[in-house]
Design a protein around this motif. Structure first.
Motif, PDB file in Angstrom:
ATOM      1  N   GLY A 238       0.802  -1.221   0.000  1.00  0.00           N
ATOM      2  CA  GLY A 238       0.000   0.000   0.000  1.00  0.00           C
ATOM      3  C   GLY A 238       0.831   1.265   0.000  1.00  0.00           C
ATOM      4  N   THR A 239       0.181   2.356  -0.381  1.00  0.00           N
ATOM      5  CA  THR A 239       0.790   3.683  -0.442  1.00  0.00           C
ATOM      6  C   THR A 239       0.095   4.569   0.580  1.00  0.00           C
ATOM      7  OG1 THR A 239       1.291   3.433  -2.798  1.00  0.00           O
ATOM      8  CG2 THR A 239       1.198   5.683  -1.951  1.00  0.00           C
TER       9      THR A 239
ATOM     10  N   VAL B 253      -5.437   7.930  -4.535  1.00  0.00           N
ATOM     11  CA  VAL B 253      -4.166   7.333  -4.127  1.00  0.00           C
ATOM     12  C   VAL B 253      -4.100   5.911  -4.678  1.00  0.00           C
ATOM     13  CG1 VAL B 253      -2.732   6.609  -2.164  1.00  0.00           C
ATOM     14  CG2 VAL B 253      -4.048   8.727  -2.033  1.00  0.00           C
ATOM     15  N   GLY B 254      -2.919   5.528  -5.188  1.00  0.00           N
ATOM     16  CA  GLY B 254      -2.746   4.219  -5.794  1.00  0.00           C
ATOM     17  C   GLY B 254      -2.400   3.131  -4.790  1.00  0.00           C
ATOM     18  N   SER B 255      -2.291   1.904  -5.287  1.00  0.00           N
ATOM     19  CA  SER B 255      -1.942   0.740  -4.481  1.00  0.00           C
ATOM     20  C   SER B 255      -0.507   0.353  -4.818  1.00  0.00           C
ATOM     21  CB  SER B 255      -2.889  -0.416  -4.792  1.00  0.00           C
ATOM     22  OG  SER B 255      -2.576  -1.542  -4.013  1.00  0.00           O
ATOM     23  N   PHE B 256       0.450   0.769  -3.946  1.00  0.00           N
ATOM     24  CA  PHE B 256       1.882   0.684  -4.234  1.00  0.00           C
ATOM     25  C   PHE B 256       2.140   1.244  -5.626  1.00  0.00           C
ATOM     26  CE2 PHE B 256       5.874  -2.043  -4.943  1.00  0.00           C
ATOM     27  CZ  PHE B 256       6.692  -1.084  -4.356  1.00  0.00           C
ATOM     28  N   LEU B 257       1.578   2.454  -5.820  1.00  0.00           N
ATOM     29  CA  LEU B 257       1.752   3.173  -7.080  1.00  0.00           C
ATOM     30  C   LEU B 257       1.781   4.663  -6.765  1.00  0.00           C
ATOM     31  CD1 LEU B 257      -0.316   1.179  -9.743  1.00  0.00           C
ATOM     32  CD2 LEU B 257       2.143   1.653  -9.755  1.00  0.00           C
ATOM     33  N   SER B 258       1.202   5.482  -7.620  1.00  0.00           N
ATOM     34  CA  SER B 258       1.302   6.927  -7.453  1.00  0.00           C
ATOM     35  C   SER B 258       0.479   7.415  -6.273  1.00  0.00           C
ATOM     36  CB  SER B 258       0.823   7.626  -8.731  1.00  0.00           C
ATOM     37  OG  SER B 258       0.824   9.023  -8.552  1.00  0.00           O
ATOM     38  N   VAL B 259       1.075   8.319  -5.483  1.00  0.00           N
ATOM     39  CA  VAL B 259       0.341   8.904  -4.363  1.00  0.00           C
ATOM     40  C   VAL B 259      -0.731   9.873  -4.851  1.00  0.00           C
ATOM     41  CG1 VAL B 259       1.814  10.923  -3.948  1.00  0.00           C
ATOM     42  CG2 VAL B 259       0.695   9.785  -2.011  1.00  0.00           C
ATOM     43  N   HIS B 260      -0.620  10.330  -6.088  1.00  0.00           N
ATOM     44  CA  HIS B 260      -1.657  11.141  -6.731  1.00  0.00           C
ATOM     45  C   HIS B 260      -2.202  10.342  -7.908  1.00  0.00           C
ATOM     46  CE1 HIS B 260       0.238  15.131  -5.148  1.00  0.00           C
ATOM     47  NE2 HIS B 260      -0.535  14.549  -4.241  1.00  0.00           N
TER      48      HIS B 260
END
Length: 601
Positions: free
Chosen positions: A405-406, A475-482
């Motif tokens: 997760g992010t 918010v992404g899933s272990f990806l971009s915070v935006h």
């Protein structure tokens, strides 16, 4: 008079433009994937101007230059960019096409890198320059690169497999979904340009962009469920080949344009917000038909599946304990007057790293003392670093990247030993009330973020104040915070924010704020998950938010006389859950601090 570094760089660029027969050139913060955050090799604007923000563009003409930023960077651009070299311009009030139309000479040839700009932007500039008989000229190679002697090479980090047990769905299943979407629309292929879209579709991650775990790559997805991945050969490991299987062919990153050229006669979906002008040009040259459509991975990626949702809860619980340790440390050390913005950010990172599972930060920590807290997107460095003074407000907005997760959380605290002013407590409590109102919202299917935005602002508006940023981003899933397209913000241009309805599984931030320039700033941010909400007798589908982020909110700044009974109940229930989730992960003085911080109002 000797030229400074950026003056010399600007002059070198102008010399290069003259040699190429160009009268101007546009330098954005962008890469070949229209990314928000870019690798060091693509930081051309920072190299040329000194500007360190994440959004901005410079236009260089023979006799003048300007830098265009939005309201987030009004202060920062003046601190970092020499006004003798670049005029300051604010977007969207002063759009680049209009500035070019006013200042470019008649008949001018304005260069642009077609791999760094979207087609709608280029079309707007072409239209604006038409009356001057001036033109936009795509360059074959970027002139900034020609004069940037020590430009970093793109990252050579290998692409990594993101296992299905964390992704919750196989790449094959995702590609089948895209294939069905293409078939339903009578299309042959889709261009997947956005790095997080490629990562999601193929269940891969990487380390090519700071703070965002993606690998520089493109995908062409076909209606038969196969795909072509264009990626630098040194990034391809045996594990990656085995993971992708026979249905995904791998070609060099540099072969992407040629791959587009093989789509002659095909109907190809292209997302105009996420694909550069060069993609359209290559398809047009090949005799393919580009069809403007939203990238087919965007909505499935935004709606987290049950495995991703559970991973996010685990990441948030782990991250919340690191935040609690930090807030306890801050409560002890900051009043002594020996800490700075940089030392606090370093300590917070250390607590996250002690989890043993941190992959990276999710963005550069906003560690903001006193007046810097009034700059919503402040970024500390050695030059700007302020001490955290006793008897002041300190704001920290931070996040971590974990494989499951992010995270993204903001807490604003009062640094003692004295008491906050009445103004501090009033503004903080109004922000808190807005945060609670949004957290408790229940809304019918079809609601867009702009329809909820007022809930977070209403108590500030009642006092005649507001904040100049959106209230929530995806918010992404272990990806971009935006992550788009979901957003909670004011309606813009008559449209309801992005126009995207909020759907179950979407994760958004809830982050109202208040900023008094030169004095202090306040923001309270948690992440929330859109979930179905059962209501007896409901006529239609209704949704609400599950709170994902758990860490204490500073009670010192709360004016309890402004809170209703329901708001006090929310505070107490939230902090009871904070204690239940975090206490098993803490011990000693930190645990004692947590229990006190979570005691009922």
């Amino acid at each position: 008079m000797l030229m400074n570094t950026h003056e010399a760089r600007l002059e070198a660029l102008r010399k290069e433009l003259r040699a190429r027969g160009l009268d101007g050139f546009v330098v954005p913060i962008s890469d070949e994937h229209m990314s928000e955050y870019v690798g060091g090799y693509a930081q051309r604007l920072a190299w040329l101007t000194g500007f360190g923000g994440s959004a901005g563009t410079a236009v260089v003409l023979a006799d003048r230059a300007a830098i265009f930023v939005d309201g987030r960077y009004t202060i920062q651009v003046r601190d970092q960019v020499d006004e003798r070299l670049f005029e300051y311009r604010s977007v969207p009030a002063e759009p680049i096409p209009a500035w070019l139309a006013e200042h470019a000479p008649a008949g001018a040839k304005i260069g642009f890198d077609p791999w760094l700009h979207g087609k709608p932007w280029v079309d707007a500039c072409v239209k604006a320059l038409a009356d001057k008989d001036a033109s936009m000229v795509p360059v074959e190679s970027n002139p900034v690169d020609a004069v940037w002697a020590d430009r970093p090479a793109p990252s050579a980090a290998p692409a990594l497999v993101h296992p299905t047990e964390l992704a919750g769905q196989s790449s094959e299943a995702k590609r089948s979904q895209v294939a069905e979407w293409l078939a339903a629309k009578g299309l042959d292929a889709a261009v997947i340009s956005a790095l997080d879209s490629v990562a999601w579709l193929l269940n891969i991650r990487g380390a090519d962009v700071d703070r965002t775990p993606v690998a520089l790559s493109f995908v062409i997805a076909h209606a038969d469920g196969t795909a072509e991945l264009f990626i630098a050969e040194d990034k391809v490991t045996p594990e990656l080949r085995a993971h992708l299987g026979n249905a995904v062919t791998i070609a060099p990153y540099s072969a992407f344009a040629a791959g587009l050229g093989k789509l002659a006669g095909k109907k190809v979906a292209v997302d105009p917000e996420r694909s550069v002008h060069a993609v359209y040009a290559a398809l047009d040259a090949a005799g393919a038909k580009a069809v403007d459509l939203l990238d087919p991975t965007i909505l499935p990626k935004a709606q987290k599946n049950p495995v991703e949702q559970q991973g996010q809860r685990a990441a948030q619980a782990r991250d919340g304990a690191a935040i609690a340790r930090f807030l306890h440390w801050l409560s002890v050390e900051a009043p002594k007057g020996a800490q700075t913005e940089l030392s606090a950010a370093a300590q917070l990172r250390a607590y996250r790293e002690e989890t043993g599972l941190l992959r990276d930060l999710s963005f550069d920590t906003i560690s903001a003392a006193g007046p810097h807290a009034a700059i919503p997107h402040y970024r500390v460095d050695e030059e700007s670093n302020l001490p955290i003074e006793p008897n002041s407000v300190y704001l920290v907005d931070s996040g971590g990247q974990y494989a499951d997760g992010t995270t993204d959380i903001t807490r604003t605290v009062w640094v003692g030993p004295g008491e906050p002013r009445a103004e501090h407590k009033d503004r903080f409590t109004r922000v808190l009330k807005g945060h609670i109102a949004l957290d408790r919202a229940v809304f019918p299917k079809g609601t867009v973020g702009a329809q909820l935005d007022t809930l977070a602002r209403q108590f500030l508006w009642a006092a005649g104040v507001d904040y100049a940023h959106g209230t929530g981003h995806g918010v992404g899933s272990f990806l971009s915070v935006h992550e788009g397209p979901q957003r909670i913000a004011k309606a813009q241009g008559g449209q309801a924010g992005t126009g995207q309805e909020l759907l179950p599984g979407m994760i958004l931030s809830n982050e109202p704020g208040y900023y008094k320039g030169g004095d202090f700033g306040i923001r309270i941010e948690n992440l929330v998950l859109v979930e179905p909400r059962a209501i007896d007798g409901a006529e239609g589908e209704y949704f609400g938010f599950e709170t994902l982020t758990f860490a204490p909110v500073d009670r010192t700044l709360v004016d309890q006389t402004l809170l209703t009974r329901d708001e006090v109940a929310w505070w107490n229930a939230y902090h009871a859950k904070v204690e239940a989730i975090l206490a098993p992960q803490l011990s000693g003085e930190a645990l004692g601090w947590l229990k006190a911080a979570c005691s009922p109002l």
